[in-house]
Design an enzyme around this catalytic site. Structure first.
Site, mmCIF file in Angstrom:
data_model
loop_
_atom_site.group_PDB
_atom_site.id
_atom_site.type_symbol
_atom_site.label_atom_id
_atom_site.label_comp_id
_atom_site.label_asym_id
_atom_site.label_seq_id
_atom_site.Cartn_x
_atom_site.Cartn_y
_atom_site.Cartn_z
ATOM 1 N N PHE A 150 0.822 -1.217 0.000
ATOM 2 C CA PHE A 150 0.000 0.000 0.000
ATOM 3 C C PHE A 150 0.850 1.258 0.000
ATOM 4 O O PHE A 150 0.383 2.319 -0.405
ATOM 5 C CB PHE A 150 -0.926 0.011 1.230
ATOM 6 N N LYS A 174 -1.190 -7.052 -9.160
ATOM 7 C CA LYS A 174 -2.135 -7.200 -8.040
ATOM 8 C C LYS A 174 -1.717 -6.164 -7.010
ATOM 9 O O LYS A 174 -0.871 -6.412 -6.152
ATOM 10 C CB LYS A 174 -2.044 -8.625 -7.486
ATOM 11 N N GLU A 177 -4.979 -3.695 -1.946
ATOM 12 C CA GLU A 177 -6.426 -3.443 -1.944
ATOM 13 C C GLU A 177 -6.783 -2.218 -1.101
ATOM 14 O O GLU A 177 -7.913 -1.787 -1.068
ATOM 15 C CB GLU A 177 -7.185 -4.681 -1.458
ATOM 16 N N ARG A 178 -5.751 -1.639 -0.405
ATOM 17 C CA ARG A 178 -6.053 -0.496 0.457
ATOM 18 C C ARG A 178 -6.037 0.832 -0.299
ATOM 19 O O ARG A 178 -6.700 1.786 0.101
ATOM 20 C CB ARG A 178 -5.082 -0.454 1.633
ATOM 21 N N SER A 227 5.257 -6.961 3.403
ATOM 22 C CA SER A 227 5.822 -7.338 4.703
ATOM 23 C C SER A 227 6.658 -8.606 4.568
ATOM 24 O O SER A 227 6.434 -9.427 3.672
ATOM 25 C CB SER A 227 4.688 -7.558 5.706
ATOM 26 N N CYS A 282 9.516 1.890 3.405
ATOM 27 C CA CYS A 282 10.463 0.810 3.700
ATOM 28 C C CYS A 282 11.862 1.363 3.888
ATOM 29 O O CYS A 282 12.727 0.685 4.419
ATOM 30 C CB CYS A 282 10.452 -0.221 2.588
ATOM 31 N N GLU A 384 9.616 -4.245 12.906
ATOM 32 C CA GLU A 384 9.244 -3.057 12.131
ATOM 33 C C GLU A 384 7.941 -2.485 12.690
ATOM 34 O O GLU A 384 6.950 -3.211 12.816
ATOM 35 C CB GLU A 384 9.046 -3.459 10.664
HETATM 36 P P1 NAD Z 1 1.492 -6.634 3.077
HETATM 37 O O1 NAD Z 1 2.495 -7.717 3.175
HETATM 38 O O2 NAD Z 1 0.376 -6.608 4.036
HETATM 39 O O3 NAD Z 1 0.822 -6.618 1.612
HETATM 40 C C1 NAD Z 1 1.596 -6.600 0.445
HETATM 41 C C2 NAD Z 1 0.810 -7.260 -0.682
HETATM 42 O O4 NAD Z 1 0.594 -8.628 -0.356
HETATM 43 C C3 NAD Z 1 -0.558 -6.655 -0.910
HETATM 44 O O5 NAD Z 1 -0.807 -6.618 -2.287
HETATM 45 C C4 NAD Z 1 -1.490 -7.614 -0.195
HETATM 46 O O6 NAD Z 1 -2.770 -7.665 -0.780
HETATM 47 C C5 NAD Z 1 -0.789 -8.947 -0.352
HETATM 48 N N1 NAD Z 1 -1.009 -9.869 0.773
HETATM 49 C C6 NAD Z 1 -1.251 -9.549 2.071
HETATM 50 N N2 NAD Z 1 -1.374 -10.668 2.813
HETATM 51 C C7 NAD Z 1 -1.198 -11.710 1.984
HETATM 52 C C8 NAD Z 1 -1.183 -13.131 2.159
HETATM 53 N N3 NAD Z 1 -1.372 -13.687 3.345
HETATM 54 N N4 NAD Z 1 -0.952 -13.911 1.067
HETATM 55 C C9 NAD Z 1 -0.739 -13.369 -0.134
HETATM 56 N N5 NAD Z 1 -0.758 -12.028 -0.366
HETATM 57 C C10 NAD Z 1 -0.971 -11.201 0.678
HETATM 58 O O7 NAD Z 1 2.326 -5.251 3.120
HETATM 59 P P2 NAD Z 1 1.741 -3.776 3.175
HETATM 60 O O8 NAD Z 1 1.209 -3.521 4.556
HETATM 61 O O9 NAD Z 1 0.869 -3.490 2.016
HETATM 62 O O10 NAD Z 1 3.072 -2.914 2.955
HETATM 63 C C11 NAD Z 1 3.928 -2.530 3.998
HETATM 64 C C12 NAD Z 1 5.136 -3.450 4.088
HETATM 65 O O11 NAD Z 1 5.833 -3.460 2.840
HETATM 66 C C13 NAD Z 1 6.151 -2.986 5.107
HETATM 67 O O12 NAD Z 1 6.645 -4.126 5.789
HETATM 68 C C14 NAD Z 1 7.251 -2.354 4.272
HETATM 69 O O13 NAD Z 1 8.534 -2.346 4.872
HETATM 70 C C15 NAD Z 1 7.228 -3.237 3.082
HETATM 71 N N6 NAD Z 1 7.844 -2.595 1.922
HETATM 72 C C16 NAD Z 1 9.062 -3.057 1.515
HETATM 73 C C17 NAD Z 1 9.700 -2.468 0.443
HETATM 74 C C18 NAD Z 1 11.035 -2.974 -0.012
HETATM 75 O O14 NAD Z 1 11.448 -2.623 -1.106
HETATM 76 N N7 NAD Z 1 11.726 -3.773 0.773
HETATM 77 C C19 NAD Z 1 9.092 -1.395 -0.229
HETATM 78 C C20 NAD Z 1 7.842 -0.957 0.215
HETATM 79 C C21 NAD Z 1 7.227 -1.569 1.293
#
Ligand code: NAD
Length: 499
Positions: A150, A174, A177-178, A227, A282, A384
């Site tokens: 998101f 994909k 969704e937020r 994450s 991140c 985090e």
């Molecule tokens: P998230 O893991 O909740 O969601 C990321 C994506 O995965 C979304 O599209 C979500 O719909 C999907 N998803 C969520 N749960 C899932 C599951 N159980 N199975 C399959 N798909 C699933 O992360 P978020 O809250 O959207 O984003 C924040 C996180 O992303 C933070 O931890 C941040 O550090 C990380 N991030 C990392 C980088 C990097 O380059 N390392 C860059 C940006 C964000």
């Protein structure tokens, strides 16, 4: 009025057939502003089918023709930059100025990918053996998928889609969704720029859509950003299904302040990188490491004053330093972590838990918090938080300051502030993290270098954007050719060598 969003498959808007919907909030007020369909297996498979069909022709276009679509796309986005930034800010909660940066960093990767004729040039060895030449080709993979978080709803979809498309792949995105509206609009603009329908499809949804992308044999490669828990799952599942994957996870980025650093510059850097975008980056700095007690006392005193003066406001308030968090869950998590830190014995110097913005009592606003005397075993140090919380972990000397980020389970970014070139050089060579800043608080590399963290921040061996993205989105074919003109040599039963 609640907006109704869709998927974007085969160049058409559709709500799909799952019958499931998610709410998209206005984080300023805590009210629902849009409904997004959540794709089931059949919806996701429809997107993959369209992508696979469209890729057959797209993959045959010459690279320069594909690059022209990217260049046209850049012009179209430029014409509506401000409305895209406002839409992004309204769903995410980051300020409009910060949303412009989110978009701009994504566009820079599109610009990089528009150089694809040059980037796809293979290798050639003339006369590698008698009458033998060897050359390599970079072929598209077919269908590539991207699952994005998101917190950068423009930048990360563009980081993933642009190189994949330029290399001749079809792409199924994909997004989170937020805040799905900006990725959807960007996909529409690609089609307006001339991208054949189906080459870029957007399916909204959550786990079911992701599982379908992971399991479908037509998807050749998969990029994930989010994450660490989900990144590790996606990486392992993709590998189990024989797919190429690059998965990027969470972070805990340290900023080392050496005794010789310019303290004002270090404080500016910590406040901006720690609290900008409410810490939902991140590459946010979440740990400050002053070296020596004298540096630490001076740093904490200066930070306390600055953090208390931060201006938190609506995401469309041009005076705000940062806006609300993305969701009620995120707000609860941040407050919970501040409680945890207090119980663990860290010194809470600025307490943002009770902050409310007058007139926006149901908005997802977290105040800025600052902890001092944070120890490496504390959860607020190891985990985090992803919110406006900065931890100060004091180090006795340089070696201890170097050990802290190096031994941390995450290894995304790190920075050192110093005026000593020798120390800076030693640090950049020895520290165990993927991206390092020297007097630069958020060392996000430029588009033509690669972006990627180490340890629990990144799974897979190829990074995002830059030359790695071209390697990730193509497979190499090596051709050995011979044009014999001399006498017939007869069959050889030994392994051929080049003589
Ligand atoms: P998230 O893991 O909740 O969601 C990321 C994506 O995965 C979304 O599209 C979500 O719909 C999907 N998803 C969520 N749960 C899932 C599951 N159980 N199975 C399959 N798909 C699933 O992360 P978020 O809250 O959207 O984003 C924040 C996180 O992303 C933070 O931890 C941040 O550090 C990380 N991030 C990392 C980088 C990097 O380059 N390392 C860059 C940006 C964000």
């Amino acid at each position: 009025m609640v907006r109704e969003l869709t998927h974007f498959i085969g160049g058409k808007h559709t709500t799909g057939g799952s019958g499931l919907f998610g709410d998209v909030y206005d984080p300023n007020t805590g009210t629902v502003q849009a409904r997004v369909p959540l794709a089931g297996r059949a919806d996701t498979e429809a997107a993959i089918t369209d992508a696979a069909a469209a890729q057959r022709d797209w993959g045959q276009w010459n690279p320069q023709r594909r690059a022209r679509i990217l260049l046209r796309f850049l012009q179209l986005v430029d014409a509506e930059r401000d409305s895209l930034a406002r839409l992004l800010s309204a769903e995410h909660g980051k300020t409009v100025a910060d949303a412009h940066g989110d978009l701009q960093r994504g566009l820079e990767v599109v610009e990089f990918a528009a150089g694809i004729p040059h980037l796809l040039k293979g290798e050639f060895s003339d006369n590698a053996g008698p009458g033998i030449d060897v050359h390599s080709l970079r072929s598209p993979l077919g269908v590539v998928a991207g699952i994005t978080p998101f917190n950068f709803p423009a930048m990360i979809p563009l980081w993933q889609a642009a190189p994949a498309l330029a290399c001749g792949n079809a792409f199924v995105l994909k997004p989170s969704e937020r805040d799905p509206s900006v990725p959807l609009r960007l996909a529409e603009l690609f089609v307006e720029a001339g991208l054949p329908p189906g080459v870029l499809n957007v399916v909204n949804g959550g786990k079911e859509a992701v599982d379908t992308l992971l399991e479908d044999p037509r998807v050749q490669a998969l990029g994930f950003v989010g994450s660490t828990r989900v990144a590790a799952h996606v990486y392992a599942t993709a590998a189990a299904h024989g797919k190429r994957a690059q998965c990027f996870g969470g972070a805990k980025n340290h900023l080392i302040v050496m005794p010789d650093a310019d303290l004002d510059q270090a404080v500016d850097a910590l406040v901006g990188a720690g609290y900008g975008s409410a810490g939902e980056r991140c590459m946010a700095v979440s740990v400050a490491v002053p070296v020596g007690e004298e540096t630490a006392d001076a740093l904490v005193a200066a930070l306390t004053e600055r953090v208390n003066a931060l201006r938190i406001g609506r995401s469309d308030d041009p005076e705000a330093d940062f806006g609300p968090l993305v969701s009620r869950d995120a707000l609860d998590r941040v407050r919970r972590y501040v409680d945890i830190g207090v119980n663990e014995g860290a010194e809470l110097v600025v307490d943002g838990r009770d902050f409310t913005l007058p007139g926006h009592e149901n908005g997802f606003f977290a105040g800025a918090s600052l902890f001092d005397r944070v120890g490496p075993r504390m959860r607020i140090y190891r985990e985090e938080i992803f919110g406006p919380v900065l931890c100060v972990a004091r180090a006795a000397d340089y070696e201890e300051a170097l050990r802290l980020p190096s031994e941390h389970p995450y290894g995304n970014g790190v920075a050192i502030f110093t005026r000593d070139g020798d120390t800076a050089r030693d640090f950049t060579r020895r520290v165990h993290t993927g991206m390092v800043g020297v007097n630069v608080p958020i060392p996000v590399p430029v588009a033509y270098h690669t972006f990627g963290g180490w340890k629990r921040s990144g799974f897979g061996d190829l990074n995002q954007h830059g030359p790695d993205s071209v390697r990730f989105c193509t497979r190499t074919k090596t051709v050995t050719s011979r044009w014999p003109s001399g006498a017939r040599e007869g069959a050889s039963f030994t392994l051929p060598t080049m003589g």
